[in-house]
Design an enzyme around this catalytic site. Structure first.
Site, mmCIF file in Angstrom:
data_model
loop_
_atom_site.group_PDB
_atom_site.id
_atom_site.type_symbol
_atom_site.label_atom_id
_atom_site.label_comp_id
_atom_site.label_asym_id
_atom_site.label_seq_id
_atom_site.Cartn_x
_atom_site.Cartn_y
_atom_site.Cartn_z
ATOM 1 N N LYS A 27 -3.589 3.380 -2.509
ATOM 2 C CA LYS A 27 -4.792 4.189 -2.703
ATOM 3 C C LYS A 27 -4.616 5.487 -1.916
ATOM 4 O O LYS A 27 -4.465 5.456 -0.704
ATOM 5 C CB LYS A 27 -6.029 3.448 -2.208
ATOM 6 C CG LYS A 27 -6.443 2.262 -3.080
ATOM 7 C CD LYS A 27 -7.643 1.569 -2.467
ATOM 8 C CE LYS A 27 -8.177 0.487 -3.381
ATOM 9 N NZ LYS A 27 -8.772 1.035 -4.606
ATOM 10 N N ASP B 266 0.815 -1.213 0.000
ATOM 11 C CA ASP B 266 0.000 0.000 0.000
ATOM 12 C C ASP B 266 0.853 1.269 0.000
ATOM 13 O O ASP B 266 2.072 1.230 0.220
ATOM 14 C CB ASP B 266 -0.900 0.020 1.238
ATOM 15 C CG ASP B 266 -2.144 -0.837 1.052
ATOM 16 O OD1 ASP B 266 -2.362 -1.331 -0.062
ATOM 17 O OD2 ASP B 266 -2.888 -1.003 2.032
ATOM 18 N N MET C 284 -8.255 9.289 8.261
ATOM 19 C CA MET C 284 -8.630 9.867 6.956
ATOM 20 C C MET C 284 -9.700 10.950 7.100
ATOM 21 O O MET C 284 -10.670 10.995 6.338
ATOM 22 C CB MET C 284 -9.117 8.748 6.016
ATOM 23 C CG MET C 284 -8.087 7.657 5.800
ATOM 24 S SD MET C 284 -8.743 6.169 5.018
ATOM 25 C CE MET C 284 -9.703 5.455 6.381
#
Length: 263
Positions: free
Chosen positions: A66, A44, A181
């Site tokens: 991502k 990742d 996030m």
């Protein structure tokens, strides 16, 4: 410890491994062992290059990161590729930042593997929602402050503020809220929490690039958080923590980011 003490990494299987919050030294021993055994490593965006130095030198390393607002592989395609490599008889390592089962889509990926009949193992990691706070000198729990903590994502599958969250309950259910996030929507989230009863003067910290040499910590309040992120260029990835535990940073700030080290 001899390799024989670890479970065998068998061909045709997938290991979903938590890489920890950033610093290479914070991966588990089992995760470190898997790095040296894997034929294919799918990693990742939050996995540091320092950690990949411990990989099997013959392994194929594939980036599948991502990041919000940037072109990135589709989750379905990542899951299919894991299945395909496993069926080719490869030892496949899915290396994920933090812990695979804490806002890491590890549940989705392992479910897909299970339905395809591919054997897998989950290797937990240190989530940034705990380890990142520790490196900022902020205890996620403290006996004098909280007996509960809430972990919350700052966006849902659409990329917007989570629509299924009961903000009325979240606002007052625990003295400490840790958000992943959440920087992009922090202004809206703060407004929702305050409207639901959270005090605007609650301490709030934004922890960026936790455990790494470029770690930075910004302290503000819930009421001022929206204006702060609109005014400042807040580095991401970041963790947001709300609650009185933030105030402990003043005396527990032990980590010097300029000390460039593995762990």
């Amino acid at each position: 410890m001899d390799d024989a003490d670890f479970p065998p990494f068998e061909p045709g299987t997938v290991w979903l491994v938590g890489a920890g919050p950033g610093a290479a030294g914070l991966i588990s021993m089992l995760g470190y062992y898997a790095l040296g055994q894997a034929d294919v490593i799918v990693y990742d965006a939050l996995v540091g290059k320092e950690l990949l130095k411990f990989a099997n030198p013959n392994a194929q390393c594939i980036y599948a990161g991502k990041r919000g607002g940037k072109p990135s592989p589709k989750q379905k395609d990542i899951s299919i590729s894991l299945i395909d490599w496993a069926k080719e008889g490869k030892k496949v390592l899915r290396l994920k930042g933090g812990d695979p089962f804490v806002f890491g889509r590890g549940g989705e990926e392992s479910e897909t593997l299970a339905k395809a009949g591919v054997k897998f193992r989950i290797v937990p990691g240190i989530t940034s929602g705990i380890g990142g706070l520790a490196y900022a000198g902020i205890p996620v729990t403290h006996r004098d402050i909280n007996q509960a903590v809430i972990f919350l994502t700052g966006h849902d599958e659409t990329g917007e503020v989570p629509h299924a969250v009961d903000w009325q309950s979240i606002a007052t259910a625990a003295p400490v809220i840790v958000m992943f996030m959440a920087v992009k929507h922090l202004s809206s989230i703060s407004e929702k929490l305050i409207a639901a009863g959270r005090k605007p003067e609650d301490a709030l910290a934004i922890l960026s690039n936790t455990t790494l040499p470029e770690q930075s910590v910004a302290i503000t309040t819930l009421g001022e958080a929206g204006a702060f992120v609109e005014r400042e260029d807040v580095p991401t990835p970041a963790i947001v923590v709300i609650g009185q535990v933030v105030n402990y940073r003043e005396i527990l700030n032990w980590y010097t980011p300029s000390e460039n080290r593995i762990g």
